[in-house]
Design a protein around this motif. Structure first.
Motif, PDB file in Angstrom:
ATOM      1  N   PHE A 212      68.788 -15.463  42.346  1.00 14.21           N
ATOM      2  CA  PHE A 212      68.837 -13.853  42.611  1.00 14.21           C
ATOM      3  C   PHE A 212      67.595 -13.345  42.911  1.00 14.21           C
ATOM      4  CE2 PHE A 212      70.418  -9.644  42.043  1.00 14.21           C
ATOM      5  CZ  PHE A 212      69.391  -8.647  41.198  1.00 14.21           C
ATOM      6  N   ARG A 213      66.500 -14.208  42.540  1.00 15.01           N
ATOM      7  CA  ARG A 213      65.191 -13.670  43.024  1.00 15.01           C
ATOM      8  C   ARG A 213      64.958 -13.947  44.562  1.00 15.01           C
ATOM      9  NH1 ARG A 213      64.803 -18.443  40.630  1.00 15.01           N
ATOM     10  NH2 ARG A 213      63.507 -20.240  41.731  1.00 15.01           N
ATOM     11  N   ARG A 214      65.863 -14.762  45.058  1.00 20.35           N
ATOM     12  CA  ARG A 214      65.526 -14.835  46.435  1.00 20.35           C
ATOM     13  C   ARG A 214      66.010 -13.758  47.510  1.00 20.35           C
ATOM     14  NH1 ARG A 214      67.509 -21.389  47.146  1.00 20.35           N
ATOM     15  NH2 ARG A 214      65.826 -22.076  45.897  1.00 20.35           N
ATOM     16  N   TYR A 215      66.930 -12.811  46.756  1.00 22.23           N
ATOM     17  CA  TYR A 215      67.247 -11.608  47.609  1.00 22.23           C
ATOM     18  C   TYR A 215      66.887 -10.241  47.361  1.00 22.23           C
ATOM     19  CZ  TYR A 215      71.283 -15.339  48.507  1.00 22.23           C
ATOM     20  OH  TYR A 215      71.768 -16.400  48.975  1.00 22.23           O
ATOM     21  N   ALA A 216      66.486  -9.758  48.443  1.00 26.90           N
ATOM     22  CA  ALA A 216      66.129  -8.317  48.486  1.00 26.90           C
ATOM     23  C   ALA A 216      67.712  -7.485  48.028  1.00 26.90           C
ATOM     24  CB  ALA A 216      65.733  -7.687  49.572  1.00 26.90           C
ATOM     25  N   MET A 217      67.387  -6.257  47.412  1.00 25.82           N
ATOM     26  CA  MET A 217      68.704  -5.750  46.952  1.00 25.82           C
ATOM     27  C   MET A 217      68.719  -4.422  47.481  1.00 25.82           C
ATOM     28  SD  MET A 217      70.416  -8.228  45.405  1.00 25.82           S
ATOM     29  CE  MET A 217      71.832  -7.065  44.808  1.00 25.82           C
ATOM     30  N   ALA A 218      69.885  -3.714  47.681  1.00 27.61           N
ATOM     31  CA  ALA A 218      69.694  -2.246  48.035  1.00 27.61           C
ATOM     32  C   ALA A 218      71.026  -1.585  47.778  1.00 27.61           C
ATOM     33  CB  ALA A 218      69.434  -2.315  49.702  1.00 27.61           C
ATOM     34  N   TRP A 219      71.070  -0.325  47.623  1.00 34.23           N
ATOM     35  CA  TRP A 219      72.244   0.604  47.475  1.00 34.23           C
ATOM     36  C   TRP A 219      72.426   1.348  48.540  1.00 34.23           C
ATOM     37  CZ3 TRP A 219      75.468  -0.166  43.251  1.00 34.23           C
ATOM     38  CH2 TRP A 219      75.026  -0.806  42.203  1.00 34.23           C
ATOM     39  N   PHE A 220      73.581   1.278  49.145  1.00 35.70           N
ATOM     40  CA  PHE A 220      74.131   2.540  50.129  1.00 35.70           C
ATOM     41  C   PHE A 220      75.277   3.251  49.594  1.00 35.70           C
ATOM     42  CE2 PHE A 220      71.962   0.521  54.130  1.00 35.70           C
ATOM     43  CZ  PHE A 220      71.299  -0.418  53.546  1.00 35.70           C
TER      44      PHE A 220
END
Length: 126
Positions: free
Chosen positions: A29-37
């Motif tokens: 998980f720590r390898r990914y940027a996360m976002a909400w759309f």
């Protein structure tokens, strides 16, 4: 393949709060940027908030600044969107997204994210 599982949507009155969760159980998980759309039927999917891999940098759409907070817990492989003082115009399907190697200037761009959840409905109505 990255599986994203959203939860926490619902029907609330104006002024209420909700917290959305996005779990990614099978990835580093720590390898990914996360976002909400979010997306309203018949309209384009729009950026809401993003957080970089370590959680040290966040970005928000102007329409939600001061009301929404994005966070992540890398020990639980989960990202969150705390939504306060909800308004009827926040009504939409909210999607979680993940992407790797995203540069800072692209955090708000839908095209930067390669993985998407199924969406969770948020309805704000009296």
């Amino acid at each position: 393949q990255v599986q994203l599982i959203e939860s926490g949507g619902g029907l609330v009155q104006p002024g209420a709060s909700l917290r959305l969760s996005c779990a990614a159980p099978d990835v580093t998980f720590r390898r990914y940027a996360m976002a909400w759309f979010r997306q309203v039927a018949g309209q384009e999917r729009e950026f809401v908030a993003a957080i970089r891999e370590s959680g040290g940098t966040t970005r928000y759409a102007d329409s939600v600044k001061g009301r929404f907070t994005i966070s992540r817990d890398n020990t639980k492989n989960t990202a969150y969107l705390q939504m306060n003082n909800l308004k009827p115009e926040d009504t939409a399907v909210y999607f979680c997204a993940a992407g790797s190697g995203i540069i800072l200037s692209s955090l708000t761009r839908r095209e930067a994210y390669g993985y998407w959840g199924q969406g969770t409905q948020v309805t704000v109505s009296s």
